[in-house]
Design an enzyme around this catalytic site. Structure first.
Site, short mmCIF file in Angstrom:
data_model
loop_
_atom_site.label_atom_id
_atom_site.label_comp_id
_atom_site.label_asym_id
_atom_site.label_seq_id
_atom_site.Cartn_x
_atom_site.Cartn_y
_atom_site.Cartn_z
CE LYS A 116 -4.05 -2.05 2.25
NZ LYS A 116 -3.63 -3.44 2.10
CD GLU A 200 -4.89 5.09 4.32
OE1 GLU A 200 -4.55 4.77 3.19
OE2 GLU A 200 -6.03 4.88 4.77
CG HIS A 235 -11.57 -1.94 9.09
ND1 HIS A 235 -11.82 -0.61 8.81
CD2 HIS A 235 -11.01 -1.95 10.32
CE1 HIS A 235 -11.43 0.14 9.82
NE2 HIS A 235 -10.95 -0.66 10.76
NE ARG A 297 -7.90 -9.80 -3.68
CZ ARG A 297 -9.01 -9.33 -3.16
NH1 ARG A 297 -10.14 -9.49 -3.81
NH2 ARG A 297 -9.01 -8.66 -2.02
#
Length: 620
Positions: A116, A200, A235, A297
């Site tokens: 990421k 983040e 999440h 994917r």
């Protein structure tokens, strides 16, 4: 076109790929672990190869065994599905090096977008807006905390190699950062073999918007519009839909255009998803949407995109992998209607969504909508894999129609004795705010108490149970007979700690509910809930807080022990953490008390119903 295909996965996605491949005339090869020897995907495939023991690290994550299986079975290509090895660049390269076709993006693209932090840097360089945060190499806890402090709470800790909601923690206060970081890193190391994280800024009114992109080997990249995946618990996506509610054409063009540029930046081939986070405090706006990550994917939620576009994305994957160009140009793609998908999990909302395992003695998902599943009645839900047992998908002319149709599908779900989240999904769909599109990723957390169905059966369900219980006795001439009294059907039922004698009118029925009866019980299915009634005897009464035994709800591994014997604890304090079914489950003190026993240590494997610890109630 590829002539033979090995599917390096299991469950519903393996069955999904097999169906399209067989429709295209492609011979299919399944792989299976010990636990999956009789699984549906094995029965559906033209051939199946055993690849190892039940744990994923000894079977579905062993790339060498999968490649060997493909060669032994004479397969030309490997489709990875999602999860497992689907985003493992080394495995993709090994497949190519073995002379096989890899049904997925090039290894270089997977590497570019797989971490990421690196992906965000790449996107920023390509002019794609990214969320504020820390992407540095310095992983010292003190440095990470300092960066979080500087960004300002709340922040999100994310494993750079993460996905599927794992390796991710929201931190609201500086005092909670250290514990959250340690837990996140443990889960990331266990799930992905990589404990590196990024930090983040947490968006306070976030919507999860993602765009389906597709590229071929001839330089063409298109998008197939957006999905909204904002309804999440811990999440993990729960309900997904396409198109996104409240998305205007200008914002759609900006977001989908950015997704195409992101895919072009890594010379992308095959199916991929660009995920964005949107600040929806003032609705969806192009200047408040930021890149989060790319999934290289096929996504779990790809059926909603297929439904609104009329395209088969697995067929697209197979055609592109065979060297063909994209089946459609951008101008040939459009949105028709509204699609919603709900993930049916083998888990019990009444016990904090703990996974539920066992044999599916009764399993009926109805005949309406699109049902994607990897199990049938009589199959077993094991503790070794993800607890999702089906995806329930509908297409409506508009969002309101789709919501109603999916609620109807869920109302018909009949699963027993494995518990599911169907009643929870039903309540989500019928929530007023969901109906008006007032959603964000905190929707479920805010409304959890309202959304989790009450375990107590209402009067209608009691009477439905009585109807079902007496249905088998209709041919018995003594049914309902009472000495010196008119014949009247009656039955004694127990539900939890309550016992009732139900007397029915001669013509009483209860059409909205369904269910079944055996010699000991009646099970009623209503609005996604399964209610069990014992026949004629008092049901079991569960311990209600006076029992201080901390019991393992499933087999798993103890990842941390946070207290010692003799310690004083308060109600809700974390005692230890158990890892099972690919997730961490914290075990808490049921009341204020003293820890009298700790029977496990970190790293220890435990069996279901093992006593992990004991807390003694504080005397008043």
């Amino acid at each position: 076109m590829i002539g033979s295909l090995l599917i390096a996965n299991r469950g519903e996605i393996a069955c999904r790929v097999i169906r399209t491949a067989q429709r295209l005339g492609i011979r299919t090869v399944a792989v299976y672990s010990d636990a999956d020897a009789d699984a549906l995907h094995v029965r559906m495939a033209d051939e199946a190869v055993h690849i190892g023991p039940s744990p994923v690290r000894e079977s579905y994550l062993v790339g060498e065994a999968i490649i060997a299986a493909a060669k032994d079975a004479g397969a030309e290509a490997i489709h990875p599905g999602y999860g497992f090895l689907s985003e493992n660049a080394d495995f993709a390269q090994a497949v190519l090096d073995a002379g096989l076709v890899w049904v997925g993006p090039k290894p270089a693209s997977i590497r570019a977008m797989g971490l990421k932090d690196a992906a965000k840097k790449l996107m920023a360089d390509a002019g794609v807006p990214v969320t504020p945060g820390y992407l540095g190499d310095d992983q010292r806890p003190e440095r990470l905390k300092a960066e979080a402090d500087a960004i300002g709470y709340p922040v999100l800790i994310k494993a750079v190699a993460g996905g599927g909601g794992k390796g991710m923690r929201k931190v609201d206060r500086a005092d909670d950062f250290a514990d959250a970081l340690a837990s996140c890193q443990r889960e990331a190391a266990s799930s992905f073999g990589n404990d590196v994280v990024l930090i983040e800024k947490y968006i306070l009114s976030p919507r999860h918007i993602e765009v389906q992109v597709f590229g071929d080997g001839q330089g063409n990249v298109v998008h197939l519009f957006e999905r909204d995946c904002s309804l999440q618990r811990r999440h993990q996506k729960v309900i997904e839909e396409a198109p996104a509610p409240g998305m205007d054409e200008a914002t759609r063009a900006a977001v989908c255009g950015a997704a195409v540029r992101a895919a072009q930046a890594v010379d992308y081939e095959g199916a991929g998803t660009i995920e964005f986070i949107a600040d929806a405090s003032e609705g969806l706006r192009a200047d408040r949407v930021w890149f989060m990550e790319m999934n290289t994917r096929l996504q779990v939620e790809h059926p909603v995109t297929e439904e609104i576009t009329g395209q088969d994305l697995v067929e697209w994957q197979l055609r592109v992998a065979s060297g063909e160009p994209l089946p459609r140009r951008q101008e040939e793609l459009s949105i028709h209607g509204h699609a919603i998908e709900a993930r049916l999990y083998a888990e019990d909302p009444a016990t904090g969504f703990l996974p539920s395992t066992g044999v599916l003695e009764h399993f009926d998902l109805g005949e309406e909508g699109r049902i994607e599943t990897g199990v049938e009645e009589g199959d077993e839900i094991s503790p070794f894999y993800d607890p999702m047992i089906a995806k329930l998908v509908v297409l409506g002319d508009d969002r309101e129609e789709a919501i109603g149709a999916l609620a109807g599908v869920i109302d018909e779900v009949e699963v027993w004795p494995v518990r599911t989240n169907a009643g929870f999904l039903f309540n989500c769909l019928l929530d007023d705010d969901f109906g008006t599109g007032e959603i964000d990723t905190g929707f479920i957390a805010r409304k959890l108490d309202e959304l989790v169905p009450a375990p107590v059966a209402d009067e209608g369900v009691w009477r439905a149970a009585a109807v079902i219980a007496l249905a088998r006795d209709e041919e018995d001439p003594l049914a309902g007979f009472r000495l010196n009294a008119p014949s009247q059907p009656a039955v004694t039922l127990s539900h939890g700690s309550e016992r009732r004698r139900i007397i029915l009118a001669d013509d009483e029925d209860f059409a909205p509910a369904s269910g079944f009866r055996d010699e000991e019980r009646v099970v009623v299915f209503y609005e996604g809930q399964a209610h069990e009634f014992s026949l004629g005897v008092r049901g079991k009464v569960g311990a209600a807080g006076g029992d201080g035994s901390i019991i393992a709800p499933m087999p798993g591994k103890v990842t941390s022990v946070d207290v010692t014997a003799g310690a004083s604890v308060t109600k809700g304090q974390r005692l230890l953490t158990l890892e099972a079914m690919k997730m961490e489950h914290a075990m808490f003190a049921p009341f204020d008390g003293t820890v009298t026993e700790i029977n496990v240590e970190a790293g220890q494997q435990v069996a279901v119903e093992a006593v992990l610890a004991t807390v003694e109630l504080v005397a008043v």
